[in-house]
Design an enzyme around this catalytic site. Structure first.
Site, PDB file in Angstrom:
ATOM      1  N   ASP A  80       0.829  -1.211   0.000  1.00 47.41           N
ATOM      2  CA  ASP A  80       0.000   0.000   0.000  1.00 47.41           C
ATOM      3  C   ASP A  80       0.860   1.257   0.000  1.00 47.41           C
ATOM      4  OD1 ASP A  80       0.812  -0.815   2.578  1.00 47.41           O
ATOM      5  OD2 ASP A  80      -0.689   0.462   3.529  1.00 47.41           O
ATOM      6  N   GLU A 138      -0.687  -1.904   5.197  1.00 45.07           N
ATOM      7  CA  GLU A 138       0.192  -1.861   6.374  1.00 45.07           C
ATOM      8  C   GLU A 138       0.096  -0.513   7.077  1.00 45.07           C
ATOM      9  OE1 GLU A 138       3.281  -0.905   8.952  1.00 45.07           O
ATOM     10  OE2 GLU A 138       3.226   0.043   6.978  1.00 45.07           O
ATOM     11  N   GLU A 139      -0.165   0.543   6.308  1.00 44.30           N
ATOM     12  CA  GLU A 139      -0.062   1.897   6.843  1.00 44.30           C
ATOM     13  C   GLU A 139      -1.229   2.335   7.723  1.00 44.30           C
ATOM     14  OE1 GLU A 139       2.506   3.629   6.665  1.00 44.30           O
ATOM     15  OE2 GLU A 139       3.661   3.033   4.902  1.00 44.30           O
ATOM     16  N   ARG A 177      17.954  -6.683  14.843  1.00 46.68           N
ATOM     17  CA  ARG A 177      17.983  -6.646  16.301  1.00 46.68           C
ATOM     18  C   ARG A 177      17.038  -7.717  16.817  1.00 46.68           C
ATOM     19  NH1 ARG A 177      19.749  -2.723  19.914  1.00 46.68           N
ATOM     20  NH2 ARG A 177      18.932  -2.944  22.043  1.00 46.68           N
TER      21      ARG A 177
END
Length: 396
Positions: A80, A138-139, A177
């Site tokens: 998106d 996703e946004e 990480r």
């Protein structure tokens, strides 16, 4: 097998760039990515794989089944765009006014399509299954990840890997990480209802702006006085709607705020304290308050053992385009990949995509762009992890 895969990816690098530029020209907002989803599904039509469309909305799930026993790995790319007017001046800039791929999701999709095609071509040499998660939205909360999960996208999946290209990190560097790596996010909207009146007679009114202003100040003490100094949290008041006439006392004000945290405990503490301040506001000023408080994307946690596997796989693959593999600091933004990580042991890592001249704009900026060399790097890094995973390296 890695040499074979890398050779294929090298030969297809120009196609990755072409796909990325096409998608960049034709961005679509979260939950409205119909054409992008069709483009993705059409890409797979003549390939030897199973394609499922409209997963949780506009999601596309592609399964590469080797028909041989083994584990199942899902790899995810989002597609998106954002409601931003593009100012890059690129020859392939957005043709959709007010919509822009300002976060690199066009690049995610481009590298993933070519990687998936190459893995399909090699499926006779592989074992187990690969599930490609082409994810919408996703946004924008609630986000496409949770919708796809609810629609069965992770059924039978053992682990999930994802990559984000980063304009803020040097091209050639891969960063990772273990543990908590991106913040969880919450949203709140507060309406403060007082009594309107004339500016000359404040005693006959109850000023909602004064009460709301006290909330703006008081809520900052949650971070400074209610959290352990070693915990991470932030509260931002992004909207204060108190506009009116200079001589009229406002009867109501609406605020909107953003909350970030790096643990569920911290997120719970912040919500509890905000609710307590709202209750105190009513008692102190005699106003009434309506609070709409929503927790959406959770903290993104990388599985420690799987993170070590990813790092070892990339380092041992001696990918010539990768100049460094480094452990990075946690990233402040939130990411709905976190929903996958809550369901399955997962890893989300980063591929540097800083433009060659070193001048970059951050994600979500109208002049955001990426170094397209990062596409090949992302495809090789993810491809190496897939091959090592399927041959059982994670069991060592």
């Amino acid at each position: 097998m890695k040499e074979e895969l890398f050779k294929k990816l090298n030969e297809k690098q120009s196609r990755m760039v072409e796909i990325r530029r096409y998608l960049h020209e034709h961005p679509e907002l979260s939950f409205h990515e119909e054409n992008t989803a069709k483009y993705i599904a059409d890409f797979y039509q003549k390939l030897d794989c199973d394609v499922r469309t409209h997963v949780g909305g506009n999601g596309v799930v592609v399964t590469i089944d080797t028909l041989k026993p083994g584990k199942t790995l899902a790899i995810r790319a989002d597609f998106d765009a954002l409601p931003i007017h593009e100012e890059t001046g690129l020859p392939f800039a957005s043709k959709n006014e007010g919509v822009m791929h300002a976060c690199g999701h066009d690049g995610h999709t481009a590298y993933m399509l070519i990687l998936a095609e190459s893995l399909i071509e090699m499926k006779d040499e592989l074992t187990g299954k690969i599930v490609i998660l082409h994810q919408h939205a996703e946004e924008t909360p609630p986000g496409g990840a949770i919708q796809m999960i609810q629609d069965g996208a992770l059924d039978g999946v053992d682990n999930v890997l994802g990559i984000h290209v980063m304009s803020t990190m040097k091209t050639g560097e891969v960063s990772y990480r273990e543990g908590a790596i991106q913040t969880g996010r919450s949203y709140f909207k507060l309406k403060v209802q007082g009594v309107g009146g004339h500016g000359s007679s404040p005693h006959m009114a109850n000023d909602a702006i004064v009460a709301a202003s006290e909330f703006v100040v008081a809520v900052q003490t949650v971070i400074s006085r209610r959290l352990n100094p070693f915990d991470v949290g932030s509260i931002t008041i992004g909207s204060f709607d108190g506009k009116g006439s200079f001589n009229v006392i406002k009867d109501s004000v609406e605020l909107e705020g953003d909350v970030r945290s790096m643990s569920e405990e911290t997120r719970t503490t912040i919500e509890k304290e905000i609710r307590r301040i709202v209750g105190g506001l009513e008692a102190m000023f005699g106003v009434t308050c309506e609070l709409d408080y929503k927790n959406d994307y959770p903290v993104l946690n990388n599985d420690e053992a799987l993170t070590h596997f990813v790092v070892d796989s990339i380092k041992s693959s001696a990918i010539p385009e990768i100049t460094a593999v480094t452990r990075c600091e946690p990233q402040p933004p939130s990411e709905d990949f976190a929903y996958y990580a809550k369901e399955r042991p997962s890893v989300f890592f980063y591929v540097g995509a800083m433009p060659a001249d070193g001048h970059f704009y951050p994600h979500h900026h109208p002049k955001f762009d990426i170094n397209e060399d990062a596409l090949l790097i992302a495809s090789k890094a993810m491809g190496a992890c897939v091959l090592d995973y399927l041959k059982g390296e994670t069991n060592k």
